[in-house]
Design an enzyme around this catalytic site. Sequence first.
Site, PDB file in Angstrom:
ATOM      1  N   ILE A 166       0.881  -1.168   0.000  1.00  9.77           N
ATOM      2  CA  ILE A 166       0.000   0.000   0.000  1.00  9.77           C
ATOM      3  C   ILE A 166       0.920   1.219   0.000  1.00  9.77           C
ATOM      4  O   ILE A 166       1.658   1.449   0.943  1.00  9.77           O
ATOM      5  CB  ILE A 166      -1.006  -0.001   1.175  1.00  9.77           C
ATOM      6  CG1 ILE A 166      -1.916   1.222   1.101  1.00  9.77           C
ATOM      7  CG2 ILE A 166      -0.317  -0.121   2.503  1.00  9.77           C
ATOM      8  CD1 ILE A 166      -3.105   1.175   2.038  1.00  9.77           C
ATOM      9  N   TYR A 167       0.913   1.929  -1.105  1.00  6.37           N
ATOM     10  CA  TYR A 167       1.818   3.062  -1.285  1.00  6.37           C
ATOM     11  C   TYR A 167       1.072   4.253  -1.851  1.00  6.37           C
ATOM     12  O   TYR A 167       0.172   4.097  -2.677  1.00  6.37           O
ATOM     13  CB  TYR A 167       2.961   2.700  -2.249  1.00  6.37           C
ATOM     14  CG  TYR A 167       3.937   1.718  -1.656  1.00  6.37           C
ATOM     15  CD1 TYR A 167       4.984   2.154  -0.838  1.00  6.37           C
ATOM     16  CD2 TYR A 167       3.826   0.360  -1.901  1.00  6.37           C
ATOM     17  CE1 TYR A 167       5.878   1.260  -0.285  1.00  6.37           C
ATOM     18  CE2 TYR A 167       4.714  -0.549  -1.347  1.00  6.37           C
ATOM     19  CZ  TYR A 167       5.739  -0.088  -0.543  1.00  6.37           C
ATOM     20  OH  TYR A 167       6.619  -0.975   0.007  1.00  6.37           O
TER      21      TYR A 167
ATOM     22  N   GLY B   6      -5.260   6.409   1.831  1.00  5.70           N
ATOM     23  CA  GLY B   6      -5.256   4.972   2.062  1.00  5.70           C
ATOM     24  C   GLY B   6      -6.305   4.414   2.990  1.00  5.70           C
ATOM     25  O   GLY B   6      -6.184   3.252   3.365  1.00  5.70           O
ATOM     26  N   LYS B   7      -7.258   5.209   3.381  1.00  3.98           N
ATOM     27  CA  LYS B   7      -8.252   4.678   4.351  1.00  3.98           C
ATOM     28  C   LYS B   7      -9.200   3.679   3.651  1.00  3.98           C
ATOM     29  O   LYS B   7      -9.701   4.029   2.632  1.00  3.98           O
ATOM     30  CB  LYS B   7      -8.942   5.812   5.035  1.00  3.98           C
ATOM     31  CG  LYS B   7      -8.041   6.346   6.112  1.00  3.98           C
ATOM     32  CD  LYS B   7      -8.779   7.153   7.097  1.00  3.98           C
ATOM     33  CE  LYS B   7      -8.237   6.999   8.442  1.00  3.98           C
ATOM     34  NZ  LYS B   7      -8.792   7.526   9.516  1.00  3.98           N
TER      35      LYS B   7
ATOM     36  N   ASN C 190      10.300   1.567   9.791  1.00  2.00           N
ATOM     37  CA  ASN C 190       9.385   2.542   9.191  1.00  2.00           C
ATOM     38  C   ASN C 190       8.394   3.009  10.261  1.00  2.00           C
ATOM     39  O   ASN C 190       7.222   2.660  10.261  1.00  2.00           O
ATOM     40  CB  ASN C 190       8.665   1.930   7.982  1.00  2.00           C
ATOM     41  CG  ASN C 190       7.901   2.957   7.188  1.00  2.00           C
ATOM     42  OD1 ASN C 190       7.665   4.079   7.637  1.00  2.00           O
ATOM     43  ND2 ASN C 190       7.479   2.576   5.993  1.00  2.00           N
TER      44      ASN C 190
ATOM     45  N   TYR D 195      -0.546   2.764  11.102  1.00  3.44           N
ATOM     46  CA  TYR D 195      -1.349   1.551  11.238  1.00  3.44           C
ATOM     47  C   TYR D 195      -1.889   1.383  12.658  1.00  3.44           C
ATOM     48  O   TYR D 195      -3.053   1.011  12.832  1.00  3.44           O
ATOM     49  CB  TYR D 195      -0.549   0.314  10.807  1.00  3.44           C
ATOM     50  CG  TYR D 195      -0.216   0.338   9.334  1.00  3.44           C
ATOM     51  CD1 TYR D 195      -1.203   0.516   8.378  1.00  3.44           C
ATOM     52  CD2 TYR D 195       1.092   0.199   8.890  1.00  3.44           C
ATOM     53  CE1 TYR D 195      -0.910   0.556   7.026  1.00  3.44           C
ATOM     54  CE2 TYR D 195       1.400   0.231   7.536  1.00  3.44           C
ATOM     55  CZ  TYR D 195       0.393   0.411   6.614  1.00  3.44           C
ATOM     56  OH  TYR D 195       0.688   0.447   5.281  1.00  3.44           O
TER      57      TYR D 195
END
Length: 164
Positions: free
Chosen positions: A100-101, A112-113, A128, A135
């Site tokens: 997921i980028y 990204g939700k 990271n 997250y």
Amino acid sequence: MNLEKIRLTKVTLQDAPKLQNIGQQTFYDTYGPPLNTEKNIQIYIQKNFELDQLNIELQNPNSCFYFAKLNDQVVGYLKLNWGNAQTEKTTENTLEIERIYVVKEYQGKKIGKSKNIDYLWLGVWNKNTKAIKFYKNNGFLSFNKHEFLLGTESQVDIMMKLSF
């Protein structure tokens, strides 16, 4: 930015060159020097983002890719795996987010939700901290670790899951 204009579109075989471009760009921006050596980044990108490899992944019936588009511009992508396509074998009814980028300029803008699953999971590099925090803030919990090979370097991914 009006997030209502964000659309998810399924990536097709014809989209492979676009997927290659955004995959290479976002992976390099996220994990490139100084976090990792240029050599290891290039080894990983050449192996995982060559068109033949992406075509194989796009044809796997237990995986799918989606572009996140804003005004028809690709601003991110994600890859989902279930069944035997998951990078870690599980006997549970799960879904993996393998990738997921989001393009650097659109990060932090909530770009990204499912399937009928018990939980979804993903692996995130233990260094990271920005992604780990994201997250955790969205309900994911750490539950294991696995090895991630970046070029010639073995790294550790924290496996995180979101239960339903």
